[in-house]
Scaffold this active site. Sequence first.
Site, PDB file in Angstrom:
ATOM      1  N   ASP A 194       6.461   2.889  -0.951  1.00 55.78           N
ATOM      2  CA  ASP A 194       6.098   4.136  -0.269  1.00 55.78           C
ATOM      3  C   ASP A 194       7.278   4.834   0.396  1.00 55.78           C
ATOM      4  O   ASP A 194       7.167   5.998   0.779  1.00 55.78           O
ATOM      5  CB  ASP A 194       5.071   3.840   0.832  1.00 55.78           C
ATOM      6  CG  ASP A 194       3.768   3.272   0.291  1.00 55.78           C
ATOM      7  OD1 ASP A 194       3.531   3.391  -0.927  1.00 55.78           O
ATOM      8  OD2 ASP A 194       2.994   2.713   1.096  1.00 55.78           O
ATOM      9  N   GLU A 242      12.026  -9.314   7.196  1.00 58.88           N
ATOM     10  CA  GLU A 242      10.651  -8.870   7.433  1.00 58.88           C
ATOM     11  C   GLU A 242      10.177  -9.431   8.772  1.00 58.88           C
ATOM     12  O   GLU A 242      10.093 -10.650   8.939  1.00 58.88           O
ATOM     13  CB  GLU A 242       9.745  -9.351   6.288  1.00 58.88           C
ATOM     14  CG  GLU A 242       8.263  -9.230   6.536  1.00 58.88           C
ATOM     15  CD  GLU A 242       7.782  -7.796   6.788  1.00 58.88           C
ATOM     16  OE1 GLU A 242       7.849  -6.989   5.859  1.00 58.88           O
ATOM     17  OE2 GLU A 242       7.362  -7.495   7.927  1.00 58.88           O
ATOM     18  N   GLN A 262      -3.342  -3.993   1.263  1.00 59.82           N
ATOM     19  CA  GLN A 262      -3.901  -2.768   1.839  1.00 59.82           C
ATOM     20  C   GLN A 262      -4.956  -2.094   0.941  1.00 59.82           C
ATOM     21  O   GLN A 262      -5.891  -1.467   1.455  1.00 59.82           O
ATOM     22  CB  GLN A 262      -2.781  -1.781   2.170  1.00 59.82           C
ATOM     23  CG  GLN A 262      -1.782  -2.341   3.180  1.00 59.82           C
ATOM     24  CD  GLN A 262      -0.564  -1.439   3.374  1.00 59.82           C
ATOM     25  OE1 GLN A 262      -0.671  -0.223   3.450  1.00 59.82           O
ATOM     26  NE2 GLN A 262       0.614  -2.039   3.451  1.00 59.82           N
ATOM     27  N   ALA A 293       0.165   0.626  -4.275  1.00 59.78           N
ATOM     28  CA  ALA A 293       0.638  -0.714  -4.629  1.00 59.78           C
ATOM     29  C   ALA A 293       0.766  -0.828  -6.145  1.00 59.78           C
ATOM     30  O   ALA A 293       1.616  -1.562  -6.657  1.00 59.78           O
ATOM     31  CB  ALA A 293      -0.330  -1.764  -4.095  1.00 59.78           C
ATOM     32  N   ALA A 294      -0.091  -0.085  -6.849  1.00 60.39           N
ATOM     33  CA  ALA A 294      -0.017  -0.085  -8.317  1.00 60.39           C
ATOM     34  C   ALA A 294       1.344   0.446  -8.765  1.00 60.39           C
ATOM     35  O   ALA A 294       1.925  -0.037  -9.750  1.00 60.39           O
ATOM     36  CB  ALA A 294      -1.141   0.766  -8.891  1.00 60.39           C
ATOM     37  N   CYS A 329      -5.185   5.105  -8.524  1.00 66.78           N
ATOM     38  CA  CYS A 329      -6.007   5.341  -7.355  1.00 66.78           C
ATOM     39  C   CYS A 329      -7.472   5.142  -7.750  1.00 66.78           C
ATOM     40  O   CYS A 329      -8.073   6.032  -8.352  1.00 66.78           O
ATOM     41  CB  CYS A 329      -5.751   6.780  -6.891  1.00 66.78           C
ATOM     42  SG  CYS A 329      -6.371   7.069  -5.260  1.00 66.78           S
ATOM     43  N   CYS A 340      -1.666   6.133  -0.850  1.00 62.57           N
ATOM     44  CA  CYS A 340      -2.971   6.198  -1.506  1.00 62.57           C
ATOM     45  C   CYS A 340      -3.712   7.488  -1.132  1.00 62.57           C
ATOM     46  O   CYS A 340      -4.636   7.468  -0.302  1.00 62.57           O
ATOM     47  CB  CYS A 340      -3.833   4.996  -1.211  1.00 62.57           C
ATOM     48  SG  CYS A 340      -5.228   4.947  -2.372  1.00 62.57           S
TER      49      CYS A 340
HETATM   50  P1  FAD Z   1       4.180  -1.990   2.505  1.00 58.02           P
HETATM   51  O1  FAD Z   1       3.329  -2.836   1.622  1.00 58.02           O
HETATM   52  O2  FAD Z   1       3.502  -1.189   3.564  1.00 58.02           O
HETATM   53  O3  FAD Z   1       5.279  -2.940   3.150  1.00 58.02           O
HETATM   54  C1  FAD Z   1       6.299  -2.487   3.994  1.00 58.02           C
HETATM   55  C2  FAD Z   1       6.864  -3.705   4.723  1.00 58.02           C
HETATM   56  O4  FAD Z   1       8.063  -3.334   5.388  1.00 58.02           O
HETATM   57  C3  FAD Z   1       5.905  -4.240   5.788  1.00 58.02           C
HETATM   58  O5  FAD Z   1       5.670  -5.616   5.580  1.00 58.02           O
HETATM   59  C4  FAD Z   1       6.631  -3.976   7.087  1.00 58.02           C
HETATM   60  O6  FAD Z   1       6.375  -4.953   8.088  1.00 58.02           O
HETATM   61  C5  FAD Z   1       8.097  -4.004   6.629  1.00 58.02           C
HETATM   62  N1  FAD Z   1       8.988  -3.295   7.541  1.00 58.02           N
HETATM   63  C6  FAD Z   1       8.762  -2.140   8.196  1.00 58.02           C
HETATM   64  N2  FAD Z   1       9.807  -1.846   8.973  1.00 58.02           N
HETATM   65  C7  FAD Z   1      10.728  -2.823   8.781  1.00 58.02           C
HETATM   66  C8  FAD Z   1      12.031  -3.069   9.303  1.00 58.02           C
HETATM   67  N3  FAD Z   1      12.585  -2.265  10.200  1.00 58.02           N
HETATM   68  N4  FAD Z   1      12.703  -4.161   8.880  1.00 58.02           N
HETATM   69  C9  FAD Z   1      12.156  -5.006   7.967  1.00 58.02           C
HETATM   70  N5  FAD Z   1      10.917  -4.821   7.453  1.00 58.02           N
HETATM   71  C10 FAD Z   1      10.228  -3.745   7.854  1.00 58.02           C
HETATM   72  N6  FAD Z   1      -2.604   1.163  -3.365  1.00 58.02           N
HETATM   73  C11 FAD Z   1      -3.164   0.957  -4.582  1.00 58.02           C
HETATM   74  O7  FAD Z   1      -2.452   0.663  -5.536  1.00 58.02           O
HETATM   75  N7  FAD Z   1      -4.513   1.041  -4.793  1.00 58.02           N
HETATM   76  C12 FAD Z   1      -5.366   1.321  -3.781  1.00 58.02           C
HETATM   77  O8  FAD Z   1      -6.567   1.378  -3.990  1.00 58.02           O
HETATM   78  C13 FAD Z   1      -4.818   1.529  -2.475  1.00 58.02           C
HETATM   79  N8  FAD Z   1      -5.623   1.800  -1.441  1.00 58.02           N
HETATM   80  C14 FAD Z   1      -5.114   1.899  -0.178  1.00 58.02           C
HETATM   81  C15 FAD Z   1      -5.975   2.101   0.883  1.00 58.02           C
HETATM   82  C16 FAD Z   1      -5.493   2.162   2.171  1.00 58.02           C
HETATM   83  C17 FAD Z   1      -6.437   2.393   3.301  1.00 58.02           C
HETATM   84  C18 FAD Z   1      -4.100   2.005   2.412  1.00 58.02           C
HETATM   85  C19 FAD Z   1      -3.555   2.034   3.822  1.00 58.02           C
HETATM   86  C20 FAD Z   1      -3.228   1.825   1.361  1.00 58.02           C
HETATM   87  C21 FAD Z   1      -3.717   1.785   0.047  1.00 58.02           C
HETATM   88  N9  FAD Z   1      -2.869   1.614  -1.049  1.00 58.02           N
HETATM   89  C22 FAD Z   1      -3.402   1.441  -2.299  1.00 58.02           C
HETATM   90  C23 FAD Z   1      -1.408   1.798  -0.895  1.00 58.02           C
HETATM   91  C24 FAD Z   1      -0.584   0.519  -0.928  1.00 58.02           C
HETATM   92  O9  FAD Z   1      -1.072  -0.417  -0.041  1.00 58.02           O
HETATM   93  C25 FAD Z   1       0.873   0.846  -0.617  1.00 58.02           C
HETATM   94  O10 FAD Z   1       1.285   1.883  -1.473  1.00 58.02           O
HETATM   95  C26 FAD Z   1       1.793  -0.352  -0.827  1.00 58.02           C
HETATM   96  O11 FAD Z   1       1.459  -1.370   0.070  1.00 58.02           O
HETATM   97  C27 FAD Z   1       3.257   0.063  -0.656  1.00 58.02           C
HETATM   98  O12 FAD Z   1       4.104  -1.042  -0.679  1.00 58.02           O
HETATM   99  P2  FAD Z   1       5.485  -1.013   0.159  1.00 58.02           P
HETATM  100  O13 FAD Z   1       6.193  -2.267  -0.148  1.00 58.02           O
HETATM  101  O14 FAD Z   1       6.160   0.278  -0.075  1.00 58.02           O
HETATM  102  O15 FAD Z   1       5.016  -0.949   1.689  1.00 58.02           O
END
Ligand code: FAD
Length: 563
Positions: free
Chosen positions: A444, A181, A189, A454-455, A487, A307
Amino acid sequence: MSFRALDPAFSASAQLTAADIAQAAREGFETIVCFRRANEEAGQPSNEEMAKLAAAHGMAFIHIPVTPGDVRDADVDAFVHAVGGRETRVLGYCKTGNRAASVWALASGGKQDVDAILEAAKKAGFDLSTLRSRIVGRGALNGRPQHKIYDIVIVGGGSGGIATAASLLNRRRDLTIALVEPAEVHYYQPGFTLVGAGVFTPDVCKRQMAEVMPRGVTWIRQRATGFSPETNEVILDDGVSIKYRGLVVSPGIKLNWAGVPGLAETLGENGVTSNYLPDLAPYTHQLASGLKRGRALFTQPPMPIKCAGAPQKAMYLSCDTFRRNGVLNDIEVEFHNAGAVLFGVPQYVPALMEYVEKYGIALNLESKLVGVDGPNRVATFERKGADGAPERVTREFDMLHAVPPQVAPDFIAQSPLAGETGFIAVDQDTLQHVRFPNVFALGDGTTTPNAKTAAAARKQAPVVAINLLAVIDGREPIVAYDGYGSCPLTVERGRIVLAEFGYGGKLLPSFPKWLIDGTRPTRAAWFLKDRLLPPIYWHLMLRGREILCKPHMHCKNETATAS
Ligand code: FAD
């Protein structure tokens, strides 16, 4: 039983009995390695039984499941990783001893001459001549600067990556886990929406990455640039690769700001904002609080996005601010959604429509933002014209809340893990990669058709942890993810329509209807989002404390427990 010595430190054997283990201890062996898959044949003692017997005689027990007739480099790497650095006498066994001898021979490549290896094997009764070229190849490999090998490598330290690391370690403390990371800050988020409404301060939504990294995880502060799943390697920014027995990928989704010409250049000025960037969410609040008259535009790009309710949440909460400031009637509010419906699950639409009407919002469905001229405050949209052909319309604005189109991260889309859409191709139930069984993905960045939230990652993390551990133990995935996503649609300050649903839009409420009726705006759901969810995220989800997310069994015939 006579054990077949291949060198002073390693002997191979057929399936061991309790008496054989006692004999091995008497002969001075210190480590037993089982190279059989679990339940290969009826009556085969379980690994738990063998581990207990070994421990009773003061010996270590290691399980490295190898498929008969298919000894892979990853198996050899796992063996080298497990016993390579130890000064220990090892007794390896499988059904006949052949897999144990093969792994030893391949691991010995480069340390001994290939003829000497094959001769030693022959003396012990194993004809390994078909492995000659692989032993030579392993010799070259062993001569290379050593790749660090971990039990598990996790790519991405966001919601999915950190939660899975914690869930894995809670199940098996002695795992070696590397988490790749590059970011120094971890964001919550889901809180960005409330920052955009002035309810949260930005610091509620962020922690130093070091603070959320589970103890025992090796944090590799680099970007992953590629994957070589055939050789179990992740390639890092500096060109070096690390090896794994199991891989978890949770890279998130890419915000493609460049997908709308002019947008990136004007973000944060000229009345253009987005809650999708933590640094900009306060600007949303600043704009909404300061606007007295004019036009406010809110946009939503084509799916998939993370989201899918967040574009609307920004709009409803801004409208609520206009209303509280007594200026709602002086502001024209328009919602431009590239999709054909207000919300994908119909049961939630009536409650949302009540707010659309209450706030006097002009709904523009199938209207996609395709350009922004910040200095002149003009947005361009593409929509279907009366004759069905696409047409472009321009709208002047005083405030524009834009949500960018979203795509798979480039390093994923260009990798062998990608499916047709560029996202990681996993089975939607088990979250196992469709081509590489020891690779899992969540969050995602996958092809699963759930709401990207995130849920969802909270529910997926235990599924990945349980199934990956099963696979590296030589078993099939055990549990399944039901597509849950949530959501919380913030329709006004103090009330939320709590959408919770799984695959196919099936409603999956977490609470009884008398407490929270998700299809109606409720104060209880606001309390949940405002007060309970942030600590649940930081203190439970990211620490692998799995509440309200017990996965269900995937395979009905599976006897193992999902723990
Ligand atoms: P992320 O949490 O985005 O993490 C991805 C990670 O991968 C990051 O730390 C990044 O730095 C890392 N990364 C990227 N590229 C590389 C690489 N090449 N090498 C190593 N690491 C890398 N969810 C809910 O449940 N309820 C809500 O109300 C909600 N509201 C939201 C509102 C907004 C405005 C936003 C933007 C999002 C919202 N979400 C909500 C969505 C939620 O935040 C995401 O679905 C969740 O964070 C997804 O988790 P993830 O681990 O897939 O990705």
